[in-house]
Design a protein around this motif. Structure first.
Motif, mmCIF file in Angstrom:
data_model
loop_
_atom_site.group_PDB
_atom_site.id
_atom_site.type_symbol
_atom_site.label_atom_id
_atom_site.label_comp_id
_atom_site.label_asym_id
_atom_site.label_seq_id
_atom_site.Cartn_x
_atom_site.Cartn_y
_atom_site.Cartn_z
ATOM 1 N N PHE A 78 0.943 -1.187 0.076
ATOM 2 C CA PHE A 78 -0.062 -0.043 -0.024
ATOM 3 C C PHE A 78 1.191 1.251 0.036
ATOM 4 O O PHE A 78 1.462 1.733 0.917
ATOM 5 C CB PHE A 78 -0.787 -0.034 1.238
ATOM 6 C CG PHE A 78 -2.058 0.970 1.282
ATOM 7 C CD1 PHE A 78 -1.764 2.184 0.406
ATOM 8 C CD2 PHE A 78 -3.172 0.862 2.256
ATOM 9 C CE1 PHE A 78 -2.975 3.105 0.437
ATOM 10 C CE2 PHE A 78 -3.760 2.093 2.400
ATOM 11 C CZ PHE A 78 -4.020 3.090 1.277
ATOM 12 N N LEU A 79 1.275 1.716 -1.248
ATOM 13 C CA LEU A 79 2.005 2.874 -1.269
ATOM 14 C C LEU A 79 1.068 4.131 -1.045
ATOM 15 O O LEU A 79 0.425 4.550 -1.756
ATOM 16 C CB LEU A 79 2.687 2.976 -2.692
ATOM 17 C CG LEU A 79 3.628 1.750 -2.879
ATOM 18 C CD1 LEU A 79 4.256 2.062 -4.284
ATOM 19 C CD2 LEU A 79 4.845 1.557 -1.723
ATOM 20 N N ARG A 80 1.453 4.703 0.207
ATOM 21 C CA ARG A 80 0.720 5.877 0.669
ATOM 22 C C ARG A 80 1.252 7.241 0.357
ATOM 23 O O ARG A 80 2.562 7.098 0.560
ATOM 24 C CB ARG A 80 0.402 5.723 2.158
ATOM 25 C CG ARG A 80 -0.345 4.423 2.248
ATOM 26 C CD ARG A 80 -0.463 4.324 4.076
ATOM 27 N NE ARG A 80 -0.946 5.314 4.313
ATOM 28 C CZ ARG A 80 -0.849 5.628 5.822
ATOM 29 N NH1 ARG A 80 -0.027 5.116 6.589
ATOM 30 N NH2 ARG A 80 -1.603 6.708 6.600
ATOM 31 N N ASP A 81 0.629 8.121 0.172
ATOM 32 C CA ASP A 81 1.071 9.497 0.095
ATOM 33 C C ASP A 81 0.735 10.230 1.287
ATOM 34 O O ASP A 81 -0.406 10.570 1.806
ATOM 35 C CB ASP A 81 0.162 10.326 -0.929
ATOM 36 C CG ASP A 81 0.721 11.819 -1.169
ATOM 37 O OD1 ASP A 81 1.594 12.224 -0.314
ATOM 38 O OD2 ASP A 81 0.376 12.415 -2.020
ATOM 39 N N PRO A 82 2.141 10.334 2.380
ATOM 40 C CA PRO A 82 2.044 10.883 3.727
ATOM 41 C C PRO A 82 1.646 12.311 3.697
ATOM 42 O O PRO A 82 1.339 12.689 4.699
ATOM 43 C CB PRO A 82 3.081 10.400 4.178
ATOM 44 C CG PRO A 82 4.145 10.519 3.204
ATOM 45 C CD PRO A 82 3.337 10.010 1.962
ATOM 46 N N LEU A 83 1.750 13.089 2.298
ATOM 47 C CA LEU A 83 1.819 14.422 2.617
ATOM 48 C C LEU A 83 0.394 15.104 2.264
ATOM 49 O O LEU A 83 0.117 16.228 2.273
ATOM 50 C CB LEU A 83 2.826 15.083 2.033
ATOM 51 C CG LEU A 83 4.089 14.635 2.242
ATOM 52 C CD1 LEU A 83 5.188 15.289 1.493
ATOM 53 C CD2 LEU A 83 4.379 14.923 3.662
ATOM 54 N N THR A 108 4.167 0.229 3.312
ATOM 55 C CA THR A 108 3.582 1.399 3.045
ATOM 56 C C THR A 108 4.778 2.407 1.986
ATOM 57 O O THR A 108 4.462 3.421 1.930
ATOM 58 C CB THR A 108 3.261 2.057 3.930
ATOM 59 O OG1 THR A 108 4.233 2.247 5.021
ATOM 60 C CG2 THR A 108 1.982 1.353 4.648
ATOM 61 N N THR A 109 5.894 1.678 1.958
ATOM 62 C CA THR A 109 6.864 2.573 0.975
ATOM 63 C C THR A 109 7.536 1.468 0.083
ATOM 64 O O THR A 109 7.549 0.363 0.097
ATOM 65 C CB THR A 109 7.925 3.095 1.994
ATOM 66 O OG1 THR A 109 8.964 1.790 2.427
ATOM 67 C CG2 THR A 109 7.504 3.882 3.096
ATOM 68 N N ARG A 110 8.178 2.006 -0.742
ATOM 69 C CA ARG A 110 8.926 1.312 -1.715
ATOM 70 C C ARG A 110 9.943 0.321 -1.221
ATOM 71 O O ARG A 110 9.819 -0.833 -1.543
ATOM 72 C CB ARG A 110 9.639 2.242 -2.840
ATOM 73 C CG ARG A 110 10.480 1.438 -3.988
ATOM 74 C CD ARG A 110 9.555 0.838 -4.778
ATOM 75 N NE ARG A 110 10.426 0.015 -5.683
ATOM 76 C CZ ARG A 110 10.679 0.167 -7.242
ATOM 77 N NH1 ARG A 110 9.935 1.374 -7.625
ATOM 78 N NH2 ARG A 110 11.459 -0.372 -7.852
#
Length: 130
Positions: A78-83, A108-110
């Motif tokens: 789940f690659l999330r956009d934290p910003l 959640t990250t590459r």
């Protein structure tokens, strides 16, 4: 068969496509599911076979969470956009929680996604991806 869910926020979809392209040999040996738009992009841009659920804001995250609760998911990328604030943040939080409750690997990250995929590949006796 190993079942892996693929999810990415809009700004992270290119990164997920790049990851899927790099790990295509590994991913094609798994049963893949994804939220709607992410799944559509993975299918179109990689040719991988993906079962698509609803898009995240329309309940796709919750549909995947239900499969985690049923023991039907082995890992989630789940690659999330934290910003960027997400309108369906409560669903995302619920998905993260259910993964913790059921001890389901969640990247959640590459970099963490690469570790999860490398671990699944080793677990299933596949050789190096590179």
């Amino acid at each position: 068969m190993t079942r892996v869910a693929l999810i990415a926020h809009d700004d992270e979809k290119p990164e997920l496509i790049d990851l899927a392209t790099e790990y295509d040999e590994t991913l094609e040996s798994f049963e893949l599911i994804a939220t709607g738009t992410t799944g559509k992009r993975v299918i179109e841009e990689t040719g991988l076979d993906v079962e698509r659920k609803a898009s995240g804001p329309l309940g796709g995250d919750m549909m995947i969470g239900a499969e985690v609760a049923e023991g039907r998911i082995d890992a989630i990328i789940f690659l999330r956009d934290p910003l960027t604030a997400q309108p369906h943040e409560p669903d995302i939080t619920a998905l993260l929680r259910i993964c913790d409750v059921h001890d389901t690997p969640l990247a959640t990250t590459r970099t963490s996604a690469e570790y999860v995929l490398d671990g699944l590949r080793r677990e299933h006796g596949q050789g190096s991806n590179n």
